[in-house]
Motif scaffolding. Structure first.
Motif, PDB file in Angstrom:
ATOM      1  N   GLY A  24       5.980  -9.322   3.818  1.00 39.11           N
ATOM      2  CA  GLY A  24       4.918  -8.645   3.060  1.00 39.11           C
ATOM      3  C   GLY A  24       3.691  -9.516   2.884  1.00 39.11           C
ATOM      4  N   ILE A  29       0.162 -11.565  -2.935  1.00 40.23           N
ATOM      5  CA  ILE A  29       0.880 -12.837  -3.149  1.00 40.23           C
ATOM      6  C   ILE A  29       1.397 -13.395  -1.820  1.00 40.23           C
ATOM      7  CG2 ILE A  29       2.930 -13.864  -4.238  1.00 40.23           C
ATOM      8  CD1 ILE A  29       2.519 -11.693  -6.515  1.00 40.23           C
ATOM      9  N   ASP A  48       4.590  -7.851   7.991  1.00 34.87           N
ATOM     10  CA  ASP A  48       4.302  -6.820   6.983  1.00 34.87           C
ATOM     11  C   ASP A  48       4.536  -5.464   7.627  1.00 34.87           C
ATOM     12  OD1 ASP A  48       2.351  -7.042   4.204  1.00 34.87           O
ATOM     13  OD2 ASP A  48       2.610  -5.052   5.084  1.00 34.87           O
ATOM     14  N   ALA A  76      12.974  -2.684   5.249  1.00 33.70           N
ATOM     15  CA  ALA A  76      14.070  -1.715   5.093  1.00 33.70           C
ATOM     16  C   ALA A  76      14.796  -1.487   6.416  1.00 33.70           C
ATOM     17  CB  ALA A  76      13.526  -0.402   4.559  1.00 33.70           C
ATOM     18  N   ASN A 101       9.175 -11.715  -0.060  1.00 38.38           N
ATOM     19  CA  ASN A 101       8.101 -11.273  -0.948  1.00 38.38           C
ATOM     20  C   ASN A 101       7.814  -9.778  -0.857  1.00 38.38           C
ATOM     21  OD1 ASN A 101       5.296 -11.610  -2.366  1.00 38.38           O
ATOM     22  ND2 ASN A 101       4.814 -10.739  -0.356  1.00 38.38           N
ATOM     23  N   SER A 153      10.786 -12.174  -7.282  1.00 39.77           N
ATOM     24  CA  SER A 153      11.259 -11.172  -8.230  1.00 39.77           C
ATOM     25  C   SER A 153      10.125 -10.870  -9.220  1.00 39.77           C
ATOM     26  CB  SER A 153      12.531 -11.676  -8.918  1.00 39.77           C
ATOM     27  OG  SER A 153      12.988 -10.737  -9.851  1.00 39.77           O
ATOM     28  N   SER A 154      10.482 -10.514 -10.436  1.00 39.06           N
ATOM     29  CA  SER A 154       9.450 -10.050 -11.375  1.00 39.06           C
ATOM     30  C   SER A 154       9.919 -10.236 -12.815  1.00 39.06           C
ATOM     31  CB  SER A 154       9.217  -8.563 -11.115  1.00 39.06           C
ATOM     32  OG  SER A 154       8.487  -7.985 -12.164  1.00 39.06           O
ATOM     33  N   THR A 197       7.830 -13.425 -11.337  1.00 45.85           N
ATOM     34  CA  THR A 197       6.364 -13.249 -11.273  1.00 45.85           C
ATOM     35  C   THR A 197       5.815 -12.492 -12.479  1.00 45.85           C
ATOM     36  OG1 THR A 197       6.831 -12.929  -8.925  1.00 45.85           O
ATOM     37  CG2 THR A 197       4.567 -12.549  -9.633  1.00 45.85           C
ATOM     38  N   LEU A 199       2.279 -10.754 -14.441  1.00 45.00           N
ATOM     39  CA  LEU A 199       1.227  -9.828 -14.000  1.00 45.00           C
ATOM     40  C   LEU A 199       0.188 -10.564 -13.144  1.00 45.00           C
ATOM     41  CD1 LEU A 199       0.042  -6.966 -14.193  1.00 45.00           C
ATOM     42  CD2 LEU A 199      -1.170  -7.716 -16.254  1.00 45.00           C
ATOM     43  N   THR A 202      -3.218  -7.982  -7.943  1.00 43.10           N
ATOM     44  CA  THR A 202      -3.070  -7.532  -6.559  1.00 43.10           C
ATOM     45  C   THR A 202      -3.154  -6.007  -6.555  1.00 43.10           C
ATOM     46  OG1 THR A 202      -0.685  -7.218  -6.672  1.00 43.10           O
ATOM     47  CG2 THR A 202      -1.441  -9.422  -6.037  1.00 43.10           C
ATOM     48  N   MET A 204      -0.920  -3.893  -5.849  1.00 44.01           N
ATOM     49  CA  MET A 204       0.253  -3.261  -6.453  1.00 44.01           C
ATOM     50  C   MET A 204       0.127  -3.090  -7.973  1.00 44.01           C
ATOM     51  SD  MET A 204       4.176  -4.569  -6.446  1.00 44.01           S
ATOM     52  CE  MET A 204       4.487  -4.379  -4.721  1.00 44.01           C
TER      53      MET A 204
HETATM   54  N1  NAD Z   1       1.318  -8.067  -8.710  1.00 41.24           N
HETATM   55  C1  NAD Z   1       2.144  -8.194  -9.753  1.00 41.24           C
HETATM   56  O1  NAD Z   1       1.751  -8.109 -10.931  1.00 41.24           O
HETATM   57  C2  NAD Z   1       3.599  -8.483  -9.490  1.00 41.24           C
HETATM   58  C3  NAD Z   1       4.420  -8.750 -10.599  1.00 41.24           C
HETATM   59  C4  NAD Z   1       5.762  -9.011 -10.387  1.00 41.24           C
HETATM   60  C5  NAD Z   1       6.266  -9.042  -9.091  1.00 41.24           C
HETATM   61  N2  NAD Z   1       5.445  -8.777  -8.033  1.00 41.24           N
HETATM   62  C6  NAD Z   1       6.055  -8.813  -6.692  1.00 41.24           C
HETATM   63  O2  NAD Z   1       5.267  -9.558  -5.810  1.00 41.24           O
HETATM   64  C7  NAD Z   1       5.530  -9.126  -4.468  1.00 41.24           C
HETATM   65  C8  NAD Z   1       4.221  -8.993  -3.728  1.00 41.24           C
HETATM   66  O3  NAD Z   1       3.450  -7.933  -4.280  1.00 41.24           O
HETATM   67  P1  NAD Z   1       1.880  -8.027  -4.519  1.00 41.24           P
HETATM   68  O4  NAD Z   1       1.658  -7.995  -5.978  1.00 41.24           O
HETATM   69  O5  NAD Z   1       1.299  -9.123  -3.734  1.00 41.24           O
HETATM   70  O6  NAD Z   1       1.435  -6.591  -3.974  1.00 41.24           O
HETATM   71  P2  NAD Z   1       0.604  -6.155  -2.661  1.00 41.24           P
HETATM   72  O7  NAD Z   1       0.655  -4.683  -2.657  1.00 41.24           O
HETATM   73  O8  NAD Z   1      -0.711  -6.827  -2.645  1.00 41.24           O
HETATM   74  O9  NAD Z   1       1.483  -6.752  -1.459  1.00 41.24           O
HETATM   75  C9  NAD Z   1       2.732  -6.227  -1.115  1.00 41.24           C
HETATM   76  C10 NAD Z   1       2.863  -6.319   0.395  1.00 41.24           C
HETATM   77  O10 NAD Z   1       4.174  -5.891   0.756  1.00 41.24           O
HETATM   78  C11 NAD Z   1       4.046  -5.033   1.882  1.00 41.24           C
HETATM   79  N3  NAD Z   1       5.189  -4.128   1.951  1.00 41.24           N
HETATM   80  C12 NAD Z   1       5.479  -3.079   1.148  1.00 41.24           C
HETATM   81  N4  NAD Z   1       6.614  -2.484   1.559  1.00 41.24           N
HETATM   82  C13 NAD Z   1       7.058  -3.183   2.630  1.00 41.24           C
HETATM   83  C14 NAD Z   1       8.165  -3.067   3.499  1.00 41.24           C
HETATM   84  N5  NAD Z   1       9.049  -2.070   3.352  1.00 41.24           N
HETATM   85  N6  NAD Z   1       8.312  -3.971   4.491  1.00 41.24           N
HETATM   86  C15 NAD Z   1       7.410  -4.961   4.653  1.00 41.24           C
HETATM   87  N7  NAD Z   1       6.324  -5.108   3.900  1.00 41.24           N
HETATM   88  C16 NAD Z   1       6.143  -4.229   2.885  1.00 41.24           C
HETATM   89  C17 NAD Z   1       2.738  -4.291   1.669  1.00 41.24           C
HETATM   90  O11 NAD Z   1       2.240  -3.724   2.879  1.00 41.24           O
HETATM   91  C18 NAD Z   1       1.867  -5.400   1.119  1.00 41.24           C
HETATM   92  O12 NAD Z   1       1.215  -6.114   2.145  1.00 41.24           O
HETATM   93  C19 NAD Z   1       6.307  -7.811  -4.586  1.00 41.24           C
HETATM   94  O13 NAD Z   1       7.668  -8.045  -4.283  1.00 41.24           O
HETATM   95  C20 NAD Z   1       6.157  -7.440  -6.043  1.00 41.24           C
HETATM   96  O14 NAD Z   1       7.242  -6.699  -6.525  1.00 41.24           O
HETATM   97  C21 NAD Z   1       4.134  -8.504  -8.206  1.00 41.24           C
END
Ligand code: NAD
Length: 258
Positions: A24, A29, A48, A76, A101, A153-154, A197, A199, A202, A204
């Motif tokens: 991802g 992140i 990704d 998946a 990630n 994780s989160s 992680t 907040l 990003t 998401m």
């Molecule tokens: N942003 C937050 O506040 C936060 C908080 C806690 C945890 N997280 C975790 O951080 C991780 C990264 O998220 P982010 O905040 O950078 O969001 P983001 O949306 O910027 O990045 C997520 C990335 O994962 C990719 N992705 C989604 N589904 C996928 C799949 N099935 N296979 C491969 N790639 C896939 C997306 O295309 C995207 O590039 C996630 O696991 C998220 O749960 C984020």
């Protein structure tokens, strides 16, 4: 730079010549982590589900002077994972670092509104995807008797942060998996940790109807995290500086919870 400083950096934060897969990593992140790892000399597989995003990040890394390749990979899909790992090993010889990630969010569904299909889909991406990727990569690490795995994780897994049930359950599962694997894989010098992680700014986290201003007001650090804040913590966990840290959850959250 003084020799003493150089030595400490080399001994503890040396990542040069190692190979990392960051799932991802086309955005957020994962992107920040791939870029930081590459800036520190790691060869990176940027993968990704969004192929264009992965290619773009690998291109950015190349322009900065780093080494990266890209792949379209839906975590998946076991077939996609196997192709991504094979491409990494073909290009770089092995895998030293895995950052699980890639993740999806549940979209703010409450328990009563969530369907079985939505549960299955999110668990498949966030938890089963993490398990399958780890399972495909661990044999390479066992062979080298060295490896670092980080599960992104989160705070939702720990009872903090805005969340929905299937998301929280999938993220809690990632922590359980990290703790269990840390015990099984320690004999092979493979560290397995998780990031709780907080907040982070990003794509998401910007959910429709969510007041960003309200969310940030109560934070002790007076700001939400940046992707780079999370990337720094991940890079620490996969560096030699974290050699004696395994089965732990590190929570970069600006003091939002303790
Ligand atoms: N942003 C937050 O506040 C936060 C908080 C806690 C945890 N997280 C975790 O951080 C991780 C990264 O998220 P982010 O905040 O950078 O969001 P983001 O949306 O910027 O990045 C997520 C990335 O994962 C990719 N992705 C989604 N589904 C996928 C799949 N099935 N296979 C491969 N790639 C896939 C997306 O295309 C995207 O590039 C996630 O696991 C998220 O749960 C984020």
């Amino acid at each position: 730079m003084e020799e003493r400083v150089q030595k400490a950096m080399f001994d503890y934060f040396r990542l040069e010549g190692q190979t990392a897969i960051v799932t991802g990593s086309g955005n957020g992140i994962g992107r920040a982590t791939a870029i930081l790892l590459a800036d520190l000399g790691t060869q990176v597989m940027v993968c990704d589900i969004e192929e264009d995003s992965a290619l773009k990040v690998a291109g950015e890394i190349g322009k900065r002077g780093g080494t990266a390749i890209a792949a379209k990979c839906d975590v998946a899909s076991l077939e996609d994972i196997r192709m991504t790992v094979a491409k990494t090993v073909d290009s770089f010889g092995s895998v030293d670092i895995l950052v699980n990630n890639a993740g999806g969010f549940g979209g703010g569904k409450t328990f009563d509104k969530m369907t079985y299909e939505e549960w299955d889909r999110l668990i498949r991406i966030n938890l089963t995807g993490t398990y399958m990727f780890t399972n495909e990569v661990v044999p390479y690490m066992v062979k080298k008797q060295h490896g670092k795995i980080c599960m992104v994780s989160s705070g939702a897994a720990l009872g903090y942060d805005f969340s929905d049930p299937h998301y929280a359950a999938s993220k809690a599962g990632m922590i359980g998996l990290a703790k269990e694997l840390s015990q099984e894989l320690a004999k092979h010098h493979i560290n397995v940790n998780a990031l709780g992680t907080g907040l982070t700014d990003t794509r998401m986290a910007h959910l429709p109807g969510r007041s960003w201003e309200d969310e940030t007001k109560g934070l002790p650090w007076y700001r939400v995290g940046t992707p780079e804040d999370q990337a720094c913590a991940i890079v620490f966990l996969v560096s030699e500086a974290a050699e004696y840290i395994t089965g732990q959850v590190l929570c970069p959250n600006g003091g939002a919870w303790m």
